[in-house]
Design a protein around this motif. Sequence first.
Motif, PDB file in Angstrom:
ATOM      1  N   VAL A   1       2.717  -2.519   2.845  1.00 42.02           N
ATOM      2  CA  VAL A   1       2.072  -2.742   1.549  1.00 42.02           C
ATOM      3  C   VAL A   1       3.140  -3.181   0.558  1.00 42.02           C
ATOM      4  O   VAL A   1       4.171  -2.513   0.414  1.00 42.02           O
ATOM      5  N   TYR A   2       2.900  -4.328  -0.069  1.00 42.38           N
ATOM      6  CA  TYR A   2       3.783  -4.790  -1.142  1.00 42.38           C
ATOM      7  C   TYR A   2       3.035  -4.643  -2.455  1.00 42.38           C
ATOM      8  O   TYR A   2       1.850  -5.012  -2.557  1.00 42.38           O
ATOM      9  N   VAL A   3       3.688  -4.117  -3.466  1.00 44.06           N
ATOM     10  CA  VAL A   3       3.109  -3.980  -4.806  1.00 44.06           C
ATOM     11  C   VAL A   3       3.953  -4.774  -5.784  1.00 44.06           C
ATOM     12  O   VAL A   3       5.166  -4.549  -5.888  1.00 44.06           O
ATOM     13  N   HIS A   4       3.310  -5.710  -6.481  1.00 45.47           N
ATOM     14  CA  HIS A   4       4.052  -6.534  -7.431  1.00 45.47           C
ATOM     15  C   HIS A   4       3.870  -6.005  -8.847  1.00 45.47           C
ATOM     16  O   HIS A   4       2.752  -5.935  -9.367  1.00 45.47           O
ATOM     17  N   VAL A   5       4.996  -5.657  -9.473  1.00 49.92           N
ATOM     18  CA  VAL A   5       5.030  -5.221 -10.870  1.00 49.92           C
ATOM     19  C   VAL A   5       5.475  -6.419 -11.700  1.00 49.92           C
ATOM     20  O   VAL A   5       6.620  -6.871 -11.573  1.00 49.92           O
ATOM     21  N   PRO A   6       4.613  -6.972 -12.567  1.00 45.41           N
ATOM     22  CA  PRO A   6       4.937  -8.250 -13.207  1.00 45.41           C
ATOM     23  C   PRO A   6       5.705  -8.142 -14.516  1.00 45.41           C
ATOM     24  O   PRO A   6       5.881  -9.146 -15.202  1.00 45.41           O
ATOM     25  N   PHE A   7       6.174  -6.952 -14.868  1.00 45.72           N
ATOM     26  CA  PHE A   7       6.762  -6.752 -16.200  1.00 45.72           C
ATOM     27  C   PHE A   7       8.288  -6.806 -16.172  1.00 45.72           C
ATOM     28  O   PHE A   7       8.922  -6.277 -15.263  1.00 45.72           O
TER      29      PHE A   7
ATOM     30  N   GLU B   1      -7.675  -2.713  -6.568  1.00 47.86           N
ATOM     31  CA  GLU B   1      -7.388  -3.623  -5.461  1.00 47.86           C
ATOM     32  C   GLU B   1      -7.053  -2.858  -4.190  1.00 47.86           C
ATOM     33  O   GLU B   1      -7.516  -3.210  -3.095  1.00 47.86           O
ATOM     34  N   LEU B   2      -6.252  -1.811  -4.294  1.00 44.17           N
ATOM     35  CA  LEU B   2      -5.873  -1.054  -3.105  1.00 44.17           C
ATOM     36  C   LEU B   2      -7.079  -0.381  -2.470  1.00 44.17           C
ATOM     37  O   LEU B   2      -7.218  -0.353  -1.238  1.00 44.17           O
ATOM     38  N   ASP B   3      -7.978   0.159  -3.283  1.00 44.33           N
ATOM     39  CA  ASP B   3      -9.176   0.789  -2.736  1.00 44.33           C
ATOM     40  C   ASP B   3     -10.060  -0.235  -2.022  1.00 44.33           C
ATOM     41  O   ASP B   3     -10.582   0.023  -0.934  1.00 44.33           O
ATOM     42  N   LEU B   4     -10.213  -1.405  -2.629  1.00 41.63           N
ATOM     43  CA  LEU B   4     -11.016  -2.446  -2.002  1.00 41.63           C
ATOM     44  C   LEU B   4     -10.333  -2.982  -0.742  1.00 41.63           C
ATOM     45  O   LEU B   4     -10.984  -3.292   0.258  1.00 41.63           O
ATOM     46  N   ALA B   5      -9.003  -3.070  -0.787  1.00 40.45           N
ATOM     47  CA  ALA B   5      -8.261  -3.538   0.384  1.00 40.45           C
ATOM     48  C   ALA B   5      -8.492  -2.621   1.574  1.00 40.45           C
ATOM     49  O   ALA B   5      -8.663  -3.081   2.709  1.00 40.45           O
ATOM     50  N   ALA B   6      -8.492  -1.317   1.332  1.00 38.99           N
ATOM     51  CA  ALA B   6      -8.710  -0.371   2.415  1.00 38.99           C
ATOM     52  C   ALA B   6     -10.086  -0.564   3.038  1.00 38.99           C
ATOM     53  O   ALA B   6     -10.250  -0.438   4.265  1.00 38.99           O
ATOM     54  N   LEU B   7     -11.074  -0.891   2.222  1.00 42.80           N
ATOM     55  CA  LEU B   7     -12.419  -1.136   2.753  1.00 42.80           C
ATOM     56  C   LEU B   7     -12.476  -2.439   3.540  1.00 42.80           C
ATOM     57  O   LEU B   7     -13.109  -2.518   4.596  1.00 42.80           O
TER      58      LEU B   7
ATOM     59  N   PRO C   1      -3.860   0.771   9.966  1.00 43.96           N
ATOM     60  CA  PRO C   1      -3.165   2.052  10.156  1.00 43.96           C
ATOM     61  C   PRO C   1      -2.532   2.496   8.838  1.00 43.96           C
ATOM     62  O   PRO C   1      -2.456   1.715   7.883  1.00 43.96           O
ATOM     63  N   PRO C   2      -2.063   3.731   8.754  1.00 39.03           N
ATOM     64  CA  PRO C   2      -1.315   4.144   7.563  1.00 39.03           C
ATOM     65  C   PRO C   2      -0.127   3.214   7.344  1.00 39.03           C
ATOM     66  O   PRO C   2       0.427   2.653   8.295  1.00 39.03           O
ATOM     67  N   ALA C   3       0.254   3.056   6.106  1.00 40.51           N
ATOM     68  CA  ALA C   3       1.345   2.141   5.785  1.00 40.51           C
ATOM     69  C   ALA C   3       2.656   2.651   6.385  1.00 40.51           C
ATOM     70  O   ALA C   3       3.063   3.790   6.137  1.00 40.51           O
TER      71      ALA C   3
ATOM     72  N   ALA D   1      -3.384   7.106  -1.404  1.00 39.19           N
ATOM     73  CA  ALA D   1      -4.819   7.392  -1.430  1.00 39.19           C
ATOM     74  C   ALA D   1      -5.614   6.326  -0.687  1.00 39.19           C
ATOM     75  O   ALA D   1      -6.624   6.626  -0.052  1.00 39.19           O
ATOM     76  N   ALA D   2      -5.166   5.081  -0.764  1.00 35.44           N
ATOM     77  CA  ALA D   2      -5.908   3.979  -0.131  1.00 35.44           C
ATOM     78  C   ALA D   2      -5.662   3.898   1.366  1.00 35.44           C
ATOM     79  O   ALA D   2      -6.601   3.693   2.144  1.00 35.44           O
ATOM     80  N   PHE D   3      -4.410   4.037   1.781  1.00 34.78           N
ATOM     81  CA  PHE D   3      -4.052   3.792   3.173  1.00 34.78           C
ATOM     82  C   PHE D   3      -3.461   4.997   3.892  1.00 34.78           C
ATOM     83  O   PHE D   3      -3.504   5.066   5.112  1.00 34.78           O
ATOM     84  N   GLY D   4      -2.868   5.904   3.136  1.00 37.58           N
ATOM     85  CA  GLY D   4      -2.049   6.932   3.752  1.00 37.58           C
ATOM     86  C   GLY D   4      -0.684   6.364   4.108  1.00 37.58           C
ATOM     87  O   GLY D   4      -0.473   5.147   4.102  1.00 37.58           O
ATOM     88  N   LEU D   5       0.257   7.231   4.396  1.00 41.76           N
ATOM     89  CA  LEU D   5       1.600   6.825   4.800  1.00 41.76           C
ATOM     90  C   LEU D   5       1.873   7.347   6.197  1.00 41.76           C
ATOM     91  O   LEU D   5       1.583   8.503   6.515  1.00 41.76           O
TER      92      LEU D   5
END
Length: 401
Positions: A27-33, A67-73, A79-81, A108-112
């Motif tokens: 899982v990559y998370v982009h922080v745009p700030f 987005e993460l919740d929808l991605a999991a669906l 599998p867990p990240a 919460a979305a994927f687990g680790l």
Amino acid sequence: MAVPVLPEASALPAPALAGLAGRPFGVYVHVPFCATRCGYCDFNTYTAGELGSAASPRSWLEALRRELDLAALVLGSAPPADTVFVGGGTPSLLGADGLAEVLAAVRAAFGLAPGAEVTTEANPESTSPEFFAGIRAAGYTRVSLGMQSAAPHVLRVLDRTHTPGRPGAAATEARAAGFAHVNLDLIYGTPGERTEDLAASLAAVVEAGVDHVSAYSLIVEDGTALARRVRRGELPAPDEDVLAADYELIDRTLRDAGLRWYEVSNWAATDAARCRHNLGYWRGGNWWGAGPGAHSHVGGVRWWNVKHPARYAGLLAAGESPVGGREELTTDERHTERVMLELRLAEGLPLDALDVAGRRAARAAATEGLLEGSTMDAEARAVLTDRGRLLADGVVRRLLG
């Protein structure tokens, strides 16, 4: 064509989803700030002045959760990240509490997965002992610090705002907080950087005692402030011969310090110190990229989100996909990417991944000292020599015909 609304399983074809369970998932998370805009940077980033009231870290985080919740669906059987990488931008501007919320949303979305690698990038100036203690307690296992250079005049050309000694101090603070794996980023080939400047930067890296170093040659990207300065003649463009000499100095210095290259631009002290998340990219793995402008890849399908944080948040608030574009890679495209990426690794590319012409080209490259001589063995791997690393792009073109 309308972008498909999530969460429909049909948003990805069945063959792409079928291989998820058997491979590591990132899982990559982009922080745009960012606090300021660096002159060389063409990443999808925004300062507070550029965004105004259009978006904020809070609205971004709320959209990220959606987005993460929808991605999991959508992925369903993911599998867990195995790896998480929070990049940017400047993730450390979120503070330890904000980064803890980011990781909680991924969990919460994927687990680790057990032993998951969890990395965040950080600007040394927006870190502190308390910051590192906070993100370590939240579950982060790895920190990547932007150093770029130890020379003040080089940092000024790059528009970097940190003080030269701060990256090393931040690395020490991170290790004291319990981080076994700390990376420092370098940029070499900046106009005005002398050999002695690069040597001083490398000495600072070695003194910091980190177990991973990434070193990238400066690329003058169209549309950046640096590109405009080069075009006006205020600064010279990077010189290829100088870049090659710089690379050799970097490799020699880091090797002497006990770090070995495992990807053309990355060195690690041990196998455990290698960045598993980035290895997933180079090995053609699966990952979901969340956040404005983030790119994803699952089973030969690649897509990318809209870039502006306000539009990204607005689409998700309306229950719509934030995807701005998508492509399904052909067999030939996947082969090309495999050769391009795996050849950059110290483990190399299996020779049997090449066609007859490609294997012939590999043998010729070995004869010329660009690939290890063992490529004459049909069961061997195509591995770049030291000289081959300097000419890696050209070797790739030869193997692809």
